[in-house]
Design a protein around this motif. Structure first.
Motif, mmCIF file in Angstrom:
data_model
loop_
_atom_site.group_PDB
_atom_site.id
_atom_site.type_symbol
_atom_site.label_atom_id
_atom_site.label_comp_id
_atom_site.label_asym_id
_atom_site.label_seq_id
_atom_site.Cartn_x
_atom_site.Cartn_y
_atom_site.Cartn_z
ATOM 1 N N UNK A 1 0.819 -1.221 0.000
ATOM 2 C CA UNK A 1 0.000 0.000 0.000
ATOM 3 C C UNK A 1 0.856 1.277 0.000
ATOM 4 N N UNK A 2 1.745 1.433 -1.005
ATOM 5 C CA UNK A 2 2.662 2.582 -0.992
ATOM 6 C C UNK A 2 1.991 3.949 -1.121
ATOM 7 N N UNK A 3 0.768 4.019 -1.649
ATOM 8 C CA UNK A 3 0.087 5.309 -1.777
ATOM 9 C C UNK A 3 -0.918 5.544 -0.657
ATOM 10 N N UNK A 4 -1.039 4.606 0.264
ATOM 11 C CA UNK A 4 -1.915 4.793 1.415
ATOM 12 C C UNK A 4 -3.401 4.700 1.111
ATOM 13 N N UNK A 5 -3.788 3.719 0.301
ATOM 14 C CA UNK A 5 -5.210 3.613 -0.048
ATOM 15 C C UNK A 5 -6.080 3.365 1.175
ATOM 16 N N UNK A 6 -5.572 2.633 2.136
ATOM 17 C CA UNK A 6 -6.357 2.354 3.344
ATOM 18 C C UNK A 6 -6.678 3.633 4.107
ATOM 19 N N UNK A 7 -5.729 4.556 4.142
ATOM 20 C CA UNK A 7 -5.924 5.810 4.866
ATOM 21 C C UNK A 7 -6.583 6.885 3.999
#
Length: 101
Positions: free
Chosen positions: A23-29
């Motif tokens: 998740x390098x672009x932070x999709x979860x956040x």
């Protein structure tokens, strides 16, 4: 609901998936409500990702982050894809069948 549809032509699905899972672009956040990954039945290196967001703005902000933090960095994605990723934002206007509400 808005869905960010992303297409990748990957060199090695396993290597790509390992980076995707980190998740390098932070999709979860970034407010992604769900994430679905598909592989073409005839071309296992053709990958489609669907990310659902509550608003178009949230999808747009995430796509901008993805471009600047992942796609524009050869050291992150350079060896993973054989063509530039594609993306578009879709607005859900109807739903039928299972899960329809």
């Amino acid at each position: 609901m808005f869905t960010l549809q992303i297409g990748y032509q990957v060199r090695d699905y396993g290597a790509w998936k390992k980076v995707f899972d980190s998740d390098p672009a932070g999709r979860a956040a970034s407010g992604a409500r769900s994430v679905r990954v598909f592989r073409d039945a005839e071309d296992q290196n053709s990958v489609a990702v669907f990310l659902d967001f509550d608003t178009k703005d949230a999808a747009t902000v995430f796509l901008e982050r993805l471009r600047s933090q992942v796609w524009d960095k050869p050291e992150v994605i350079g060896q993973l894809v054989s063509a530039s990723p594609t993306a578009r934002t879709l607005e859900e206007v109807a739903r039928e069948g299972q899960g329809a509400g």
